[in-house]
Motif scaffolding. Structure first.
Motif, PDB file in Angstrom:
ATOM      1  N   TYR A  46     -21.219  -3.593   3.001  1.00  0.00           N
ATOM      2  CA  TYR A  46     -20.753  -2.258   3.412  1.00  0.00           C
ATOM      3  C   TYR A  46     -19.449  -1.910   2.687  1.00  0.00           C
ATOM      4  CZ  TYR A  46     -20.035   1.901   6.134  1.00  0.00           C
ATOM      5  OH  TYR A  46     -19.872   3.214   6.490  1.00  0.00           O
ATOM      6  N   SER A  47     -18.553  -2.890   2.558  1.00  0.00           N
ATOM      7  CA  SER A  47     -17.307  -2.645   1.814  1.00  0.00           C
ATOM      8  C   SER A  47     -17.623  -2.315   0.361  1.00  0.00           C
ATOM      9  CB  SER A  47     -16.393  -3.880   1.868  1.00  0.00           C
ATOM     10  OG  SER A  47     -15.916  -4.060   3.174  1.00  0.00           O
ATOM     11  N   ALA A  48     -18.557  -3.084  -0.224  1.00  0.00           N
ATOM     12  CA  ALA A  48     -18.913  -2.845  -1.629  1.00  0.00           C
ATOM     13  C   ALA A  48     -19.502  -1.444  -1.799  1.00  0.00           C
ATOM     14  CB  ALA A  48     -19.922  -3.900  -2.086  1.00  0.00           C
ATOM     15  N   LYS A  49     -20.315  -1.025  -0.799  1.00  0.00           N
ATOM     16  CA  LYS A  49     -20.927   0.307  -0.880  1.00  0.00           C
ATOM     17  C   LYS A  49     -19.862   1.409  -0.793  1.00  0.00           C
ATOM     18  CE  LYS A  49     -25.078   1.377   1.254  1.00  0.00           C
ATOM     19  NZ  LYS A  49     -25.842   1.678   2.474  1.00  0.00           N
ATOM     20  N   GLY A  61     -19.152  16.264  -5.538  1.00  0.00           N
ATOM     21  CA  GLY A  61     -18.067  17.242  -5.626  1.00  0.00           C
ATOM     22  C   GLY A  61     -16.750  16.745  -5.063  1.00  0.00           C
ATOM     23  N   VAL A  62     -16.615  15.451  -4.943  1.00  0.00           N
ATOM     24  CA  VAL A  62     -15.393  14.883  -4.376  1.00  0.00           C
ATOM     25  C   VAL A  62     -14.677  14.094  -5.473  1.00  0.00           C
ATOM     26  CG1 VAL A  62     -14.486  13.232  -2.666  1.00  0.00           C
ATOM     27  CG2 VAL A  62     -16.415  14.704  -2.081  1.00  0.00           C
ATOM     28  N   THR A  63     -13.378  14.315  -5.586  1.00  0.00           N
ATOM     29  CA  THR A  63     -12.620  13.565  -6.587  1.00  0.00           C
ATOM     30  C   THR A  63     -11.866  12.435  -5.899  1.00  0.00           C
ATOM     31  OG1 THR A  63     -12.312  15.641  -7.748  1.00  0.00           O
ATOM     32  CG2 THR A  63     -10.928  13.789  -8.463  1.00  0.00           C
ATOM     33  N   ALA A  64     -12.135  11.242  -6.337  1.00  0.00           N
ATOM     34  CA  ALA A  64     -11.385  10.093  -5.815  1.00  0.00           C
ATOM     35  C   ALA A  64     -10.790   9.378  -7.018  1.00  0.00           C
ATOM     36  CB  ALA A  64     -12.315   9.159  -5.039  1.00  0.00           C
ATOM     37  N   THR A  65      -9.472   9.328  -7.063  1.00  0.00           N
ATOM     38  CA  THR A  65      -8.840   8.673  -8.214  1.00  0.00           C
ATOM     39  C   THR A  65      -8.236   7.345  -7.769  1.00  0.00           C
ATOM     40  OG1 THR A  65      -6.921  10.033  -7.745  1.00  0.00           O
ATOM     41  CG2 THR A  65      -8.301  10.733  -9.582  1.00  0.00           C
ATOM     42  N   ASP A  66      -8.034   6.476  -8.744  1.00  0.00           N
ATOM     43  CA  ASP A  66      -7.407   5.177  -8.494  1.00  0.00           C
ATOM     44  C   ASP A  66      -8.082   4.419  -7.349  1.00  0.00           C
ATOM     45  OD1 ASP A  66      -5.586   3.211  -9.038  1.00  0.00           O
ATOM     46  OD2 ASP A  66      -4.076   3.991  -7.648  1.00  0.00           O
ATOM     47  N   VAL A  67      -9.396   4.390  -7.381  1.00  0.00           N
ATOM     48  CA  VAL A  67     -10.145   3.688  -6.318  1.00  0.00           C
ATOM     49  C   VAL A  67     -10.027   2.177  -6.544  1.00  0.00           C
ATOM     50  CG1 VAL A  67     -12.408   3.388  -5.238  1.00  0.00           C
ATOM     51  CG2 VAL A  67     -11.772   5.611  -6.189  1.00  0.00           C
ATOM     52  N   GLN A  68      -9.620   1.487  -5.525  1.00  0.00           N
ATOM     53  CA  GLN A  68      -9.464   0.031  -5.653  1.00  0.00           C
ATOM     54  C   GLN A  68      -9.981  -0.653  -4.402  1.00  0.00           C
ATOM     55  OE1 GLN A  68      -5.814  -1.396  -7.141  1.00  0.00           O
ATOM     56  NE2 GLN A  68      -5.407   0.501  -8.272  1.00  0.00           N
ATOM     57  N   PHE A  69     -10.179  -1.967  -4.502  1.00  0.00           N
ATOM     58  CA  PHE A  69     -10.497  -2.737  -3.295  1.00  0.00           C
ATOM     59  C   PHE A  69      -9.644  -3.992  -3.264  1.00  0.00           C
ATOM     60  CE2 PHE A  69     -13.512  -4.297  -6.472  1.00  0.00           C
ATOM     61  CZ  PHE A  69     -13.392  -5.666  -6.333  1.00  0.00           C
ATOM     62  N   ASP A  70      -9.491  -4.522  -2.054  1.00  0.00           N
ATOM     63  CA  ASP A  70      -8.696  -5.738  -1.858  1.00  0.00           C
ATOM     64  C   ASP A  70      -9.666  -6.766  -1.252  1.00  0.00           C
ATOM     65  OD1 ASP A  70      -7.179  -7.758  -0.700  1.00  0.00           O
ATOM     66  OD2 ASP A  70      -5.479  -6.417  -0.310  1.00  0.00           O
ATOM     67  N   PHE A  71     -10.102  -7.723  -2.050  1.00  0.00           N
ATOM     68  CA  PHE A  71     -11.146  -8.643  -1.594  1.00  0.00           C
ATOM     69  C   PHE A  71     -10.690  -9.469  -0.393  1.00  0.00           C
ATOM     70  CE2 PHE A  71     -14.004 -12.424  -2.063  1.00  0.00           C
ATOM     71  CZ  PHE A  71     -15.183 -11.763  -1.760  1.00  0.00           C
ATOM     72  N   GLN A  72      -9.395  -9.769  -0.363  1.00  0.00           N
ATOM     73  CA  GLN A  72      -8.891 -10.534   0.800  1.00  0.00           C
ATOM     74  C   GLN A  72      -9.062  -9.746   2.087  1.00  0.00           C
ATOM     75  OE1 GLN A  72      -4.935 -11.900   0.311  1.00  0.00           O
ATOM     76  NE2 GLN A  72      -5.636 -13.882  -0.481  1.00  0.00           N
ATOM     77  N   LYS A  73      -8.754  -8.451   2.003  1.00  0.00           N
ATOM     78  CA  LYS A  73      -8.909  -7.612   3.214  1.00  0.00           C
ATOM     79  C   LYS A  73     -10.386  -7.480   3.581  1.00  0.00           C
ATOM     80  CE  LYS A  73      -4.763  -4.846   3.053  1.00  0.00           C
ATOM     81  NZ  LYS A  73      -4.204  -3.636   2.431  1.00  0.00           N
ATOM     82  N   ILE A  74     -11.218  -7.393   2.576  1.00  0.00           N
ATOM     83  CA  ILE A  74     -12.668  -7.311   2.835  1.00  0.00           C
ATOM     84  C   ILE A  74     -13.105  -8.573   3.580  1.00  0.00           C
ATOM     85  CG2 ILE A  74     -14.950  -7.339   1.710  1.00  0.00           C
ATOM     86  CD1 ILE A  74     -13.808  -5.511  -0.466  1.00  0.00           C
ATOM     87  N   THR A 179     -26.449  -7.105  -5.417  1.00  0.00           N
ATOM     88  CA  THR A 179     -25.955  -5.784  -5.013  1.00  0.00           C
ATOM     89  C   THR A 179     -24.447  -5.833  -4.761  1.00  0.00           C
ATOM     90  OG1 THR A 179     -28.084  -5.420  -3.950  1.00  0.00           O
ATOM     91  CG2 THR A 179     -26.290  -3.926  -3.314  1.00  0.00           C
ATOM     92  N   LEU A 180     -24.026  -6.836  -4.023  1.00  0.00           N
ATOM     93  CA  LEU A 180     -22.599  -6.979  -3.698  1.00  0.00           C
ATOM     94  C   LEU A 180     -21.761  -7.041  -4.977  1.00  0.00           C
ATOM     95  CD1 LEU A 180     -20.340  -7.706  -1.574  1.00  0.00           C
ATOM     96  CD2 LEU A 180     -20.873 -10.092  -2.072  1.00  0.00           C
ATOM     97  N   TYR A 181     -22.122  -7.951  -5.856  1.00  0.00           N
ATOM     98  CA  TYR A 181     -21.292  -8.161  -7.053  1.00  0.00           C
ATOM     99  C   TYR A 181     -21.389  -6.971  -8.004  1.00  0.00           C
ATOM    100  CZ  TYR A 181     -20.781 -12.892  -5.278  1.00  0.00           C
ATOM    101  OH  TYR A 181     -20.493 -13.975  -4.490  1.00  0.00           O
ATOM    102  N   MET A 182     -22.597  -6.426  -8.160  1.00  0.00           N
ATOM    103  CA  MET A 182     -22.752  -5.265  -9.047  1.00  0.00           C
ATOM    104  C   MET A 182     -21.878  -4.105  -8.564  1.00  0.00           C
ATOM    105  SD  MET A 182     -26.143  -2.963  -9.490  1.00  0.00           S
ATOM    106  CE  MET A 182     -25.959  -2.246  -7.866  1.00  0.00           C
ATOM    107  N   GLU A 183     -21.889  -3.862  -7.244  1.00  0.00           N
ATOM    108  CA  GLU A 183     -21.145  -2.703  -6.735  1.00  0.00           C
ATOM    109  C   GLU A 183     -19.638  -2.928  -6.819  1.00  0.00           C
ATOM    110  OE1 GLU A 183     -22.967  -1.377  -2.976  1.00  0.00           O
ATOM    111  OE2 GLU A 183     -24.202  -0.114  -4.298  1.00  0.00           O
ATOM    112  N   LEU A 184     -19.227  -4.190  -6.889  1.00  0.00           N
ATOM    113  CA  LEU A 184     -17.794  -4.465  -7.042  1.00  0.00           C
ATOM    114  C   LEU A 184     -17.413  -4.577  -8.526  1.00  0.00           C
ATOM    115  CD1 LEU A 184     -17.183  -6.975  -4.098  1.00  0.00           C
ATOM    116  CD2 LEU A 184     -16.637  -4.535  -4.192  1.00  0.00           C
ATOM    117  N   GLY A 185     -18.367  -4.274  -9.407  1.00  0.00           N
ATOM    118  CA  GLY A 185     -18.048  -4.174 -10.836  1.00  0.00           C
ATOM    119  C   GLY A 185     -18.133  -5.488 -11.607  1.00  0.00           C
ATOM    120  N   ILE A 186     -18.863  -6.464 -11.054  1.00  0.00           N
ATOM    121  CA  ILE A 186     -18.959  -7.773 -11.698  1.00  0.00           C
ATOM    122  C   ILE A 186     -20.277  -7.885 -12.474  1.00  0.00           C
ATOM    123  CG2 ILE A 186     -19.251 -10.251 -11.126  1.00  0.00           C
ATOM    124  CD1 ILE A 186     -17.199  -9.494  -8.790  1.00  0.00           C
ATOM    125  N   GLN A 187     -20.209  -8.494 -13.651  1.00  0.00           N
ATOM    126  CA  GLN A 187     -21.432  -8.662 -14.453  1.00  0.00           C
ATOM    127  C   GLN A 187     -22.393  -9.635 -13.751  1.00  0.00           C
ATOM    128  OE1 GLN A 187     -22.701  -7.150 -17.291  1.00  0.00           O
ATOM    129  NE2 GLN A 187     -24.481  -8.397 -16.714  1.00  0.00           N
TER     130      GLN A 187
END
Ligand code: NAD
Length: 446
Positions: A46-49, A61-74, A179-187
Motif C-alpha cells: 500500500y505504501s509503494a502504491k 491532473g494533479v501535480t506532485a513534486t519532490d515525491v519521496q518515501f522513507d523506507f524506515q517509516k514504511i 510489484t513492491l520493488y518495481m513501484e519503489l523504483g528498483i530494477q
C-alpha cells in the motif's frame, strides 16, 4: 498446535462453544499471515502504491513534486499494524490458555493425546494441528547460507531496500514482491521455470499483467531454470538450453511453501505428498486428531485455513448438518497492480491441453473499461473480466479478473459460484452504480 488463521479461528470458536482450549504458539500469534505473509506484504504494497500513484499523479491532473518515501517509516508502520491486529486476535482467544512455546506430541491413544511444551505436560481429548507451512528451499547449489539470498520473510524484515533484485519464482509471492520493488523504483528481474509467470492464473489475465510490468521496466526470464547461485550471481539455463547469467544486489527465492510437520513424530498420522491427509471434515486417519490450514497442503491461503478450522470445530461439536468446504468456490487474489482476482474454474481447466474437466463452456469476456467507475479511476488501463459458464445448464463455474479493485468484489463472484447461480439468476442481481463491480453483470448481460 499453532495460532495462525486456522489455529486462532478454531480456538476462538471452540472456547465459545464451551470447550477447554489450550493454544500453543512457538512464535508470534497470528502465524504467517499476520507476521510474515498477507498483512505485512499488503501494508508495504500500500505504501509503494501511494508512492507510485503520487509519482504518476499528473495523469489525473494533479501535480506532485519532490515525491519521496522513507523506507524506515514504511517498515515502522508495518510493525504498528501487525501489533494492532495481534491485539485483536488475542482478544478473540481470551478464554483459551495461550502457551507461547512449541508443542510436541509425546503420546497418543484413542481418547487421550499427550503434549509437552517448555517442560510442561498437557493432556487433551482432541488435537487440531495447525502448524502451517514454511518457505521451500529448492536444492540449488549456493542457495544456503548465502547472505545475498532472501526468502519472503527476509525481504519483509529488511531494514534497507536492495539496489536491484532478482526474483526466482514468478508465482504469487514472486509477483507481489516484484510489484513492491518495481513501484519503489528498483530494477526487478523475475526468473520463472515455467513458460509464463503465475502458471495457475488464466493466460489472458497473466499476459496483461506481464506486458504491463514489462513496459514499466520489469524483466522476465521465463522457461528459465536456475542452475546455481554464486554470491549475487544467478547461473541459469533457458528452455532451449542456452546458458546465461544475471547479477542482482539481492536474490529473492519464492518457489513455493511446504507443510510444517515438526512436533508430531509420535503420532502415527498419515502424510500424503508432504502434508497431513485429512477428510472433508478435516479429520486425519487418527481418532480425534484433526488438521487445518497450510499443513493439510490443500490450498495455501489464510481464508481457506480459517474455513477449514470452522469445519473441524463443527465436526468436533458434532454439529448437524455437518459443514463442508466448497473448494470449487475459493476466491484467490494476487496483489499486483492491477490486482488479479479469480474464483472457480478457468478456461484452461475446461478446454485445451491442461483441461481437468471437459465441460462444454461459454466464455463471456469484457474489458473493465465497460465500467464507468473503472474508466474514471484507472487512467490508461483496460483490465479484463472473464466469466466461465456451463453451456448446457448455464451455471456460472468461474470468474477471472484483472483490474483495480477486483479483490474487493470477487466475493460476489464466489457467492455466485458457491450457490450455483445460473446466468438468468445472476442477471437479476442489482449492482450499485457506479462501481467497478458492475463489470461482473455487464460481462454476462450481452
Ligand atoms: P507458487 O506456487 O505460487 O509459485 C512458485 C513459482 O515458482 C511457480 O510459478 C513455479 O513455476 C516457480 N518455480 C518453482 N521452482 C522454480 C525454480 N527452481 N526456478 C524458477 N522458478 C521456479 O508459490 P509462492 O509464490 O512461493 O507462494 C507460496 C504459497 O503462498 C502459494 O500457495 C500461494 O498461494 C500462497 N500465497 C498466497 C498469496 C495471496 O493469496 N495473495 C500471497 C502470497 C503467497
Amino acid at each position: 498446535m499453532g495460532a495462525g488463521p486456522a489455529g486462532y479461528t478454531a480456538a476462538a470458536l471452540a472456547s465459545k462453544a464451551g470447550m477447554n482450549v489450550v493454544l500453543f504458539e512457538q512464535d508470534a500469534i497470528g502465524g504467517t499471515c499476520l507476521n510474515v505473509g498477507c498483512i505485512p506484504t499488503k501494508t508495504l504494497l500500500y505504501s509503494a502504491k501511494q508512492y507510485h500513484n503520487a509519482c504518476h499523479a499528473g495523469k489525473y491532473g494533479v501535480t506532485a513534486t519532490d515525491v519521496q518515501f522513507d523506507f524506515q517509516k514504511i517498515q515502522q508502520r508495518k510493525t504498528k499494524i501487525i501489533r494492532k491486529l495481534a491485539a485483536g486476535i488475542k482478544s478473540q482467544v481470551k478464554d483459551c490458555t495461550l502457551v507461547p512455546f512449541a508443542a510436541n506430541v509425546t503420546a497418543y491413544s484413542e481418547n487421550q493425546i499427550t503434549l509437552e511444551a517448555n517442560g510442561e505436560t498437557y493432556g487433551a481429548e482432541r488435537l487440531l494441528i495447525c502448524t502451517g507451512s514454511q518457505n521451500f528451499v529448492p536444492p540449488i547449489p549456493g542457495i544456503e547460507n548465502n547472505p545475498a539470498v532472501w526468502n519472503s520473510t527476509d525481504a519483509l524484515a529488511a531494514k534497507e531496500l536492495p539496489a536491484s533484485i532478482a526474483i526466482v519464482g514468478g508465482g504469487v509471492i514472486g509477483m507481489e514482491f516484484a510489484t513492491l520493488y518495481m513501484e519503489l523504483g528498483i530494477q526487478v528481474t523475475v526468473v520463472e521455470a515455467m513458460p509464463d509467470i503465475l502458471p495457475n492464473i488464466d493466460s489472458e489475465v497473466r499476459t496483461l499483467l506481464r506486458e504491463k510490468y514489462q513496459k514499466q521496466g520489469v524483466q522476465f526470464l521465463c522457461s528459465t531454470k536456475v542452475q546455481a547461485i554464486e554470491g549475487n550471481r544467478i547461473i541459469y539455463q533457458t528452455a532451449d538450453n542456452q546458458p546465461g547469467e544475471l547479477e542482482a544486489d539481492r536474490i529473492l527465492v519464492a518457489v513455493g511453501r511446504r507443510a510444517n510437520l515438526q512436533g508430531i513424530d509420535a503420532l502415527p498420522i498419515e502424510i500424503e505428498r508432504g502434508a497431513i491427509k485429512v477428510n472433508e471434515f478435516m479429520q486425519t486417519n487418527l481418532q480425534n486428531v484433526y488438521a487445518a490450514g497450510d499443513v493439510t497442503g490443500k490450498i495455501l491461503l489464510a481464508h481457506v485455513a480459517s474455513r477449514q478450522a470452522e469445519v473441524a470445530v463443527g465436526r468436533m461439536l458434532k454439529q448437524v448438518p455437518l459443514q463442508r468446504i466448497a473448494y470449487n468456490a475459493i476466491p484467490s487474489v494476487v496483489y499486483t497492480n492491477p490486482e488479479i482476482a479469480v474464483v472457480g474454474l478457468s478456461e484452461a481447466d475446461l478446454q485445451g491441453k491442461d483441461c481437468v474437466l471437459p465441460i462444454e463452456c461459454d466464455i463471456h469476456r469484457l474489458p473493465m473499461t465497460f465500467s464507468g467507475r473503472f474508466v474514471a479511476e484507472n487512467e490508461g488501463e483496460t483490465g479484463l473480466c472473464k466469466v466461465v459458464v456451463d453451456r448446457k445448464n448455464q451455471t456460472i463455474l468461474g470468474v477471472q479478473m484483472i483490474g483495480n479493485p477486483c479483490s474487493e468484489f470477487v466475493a460476489a463472484a464466489s457467492f455466485a459460484v458457491r450457490m450455483g447461480y445460473t446466468l438468468p439468476e445472476f442477471r437479476q442481481v442489482v449492482f450499485p452504480h457506479p462501481t467497478v463491480s458492475e463489470i461482473l453483470r455487464e460481462t454476462v448481460i450481452g
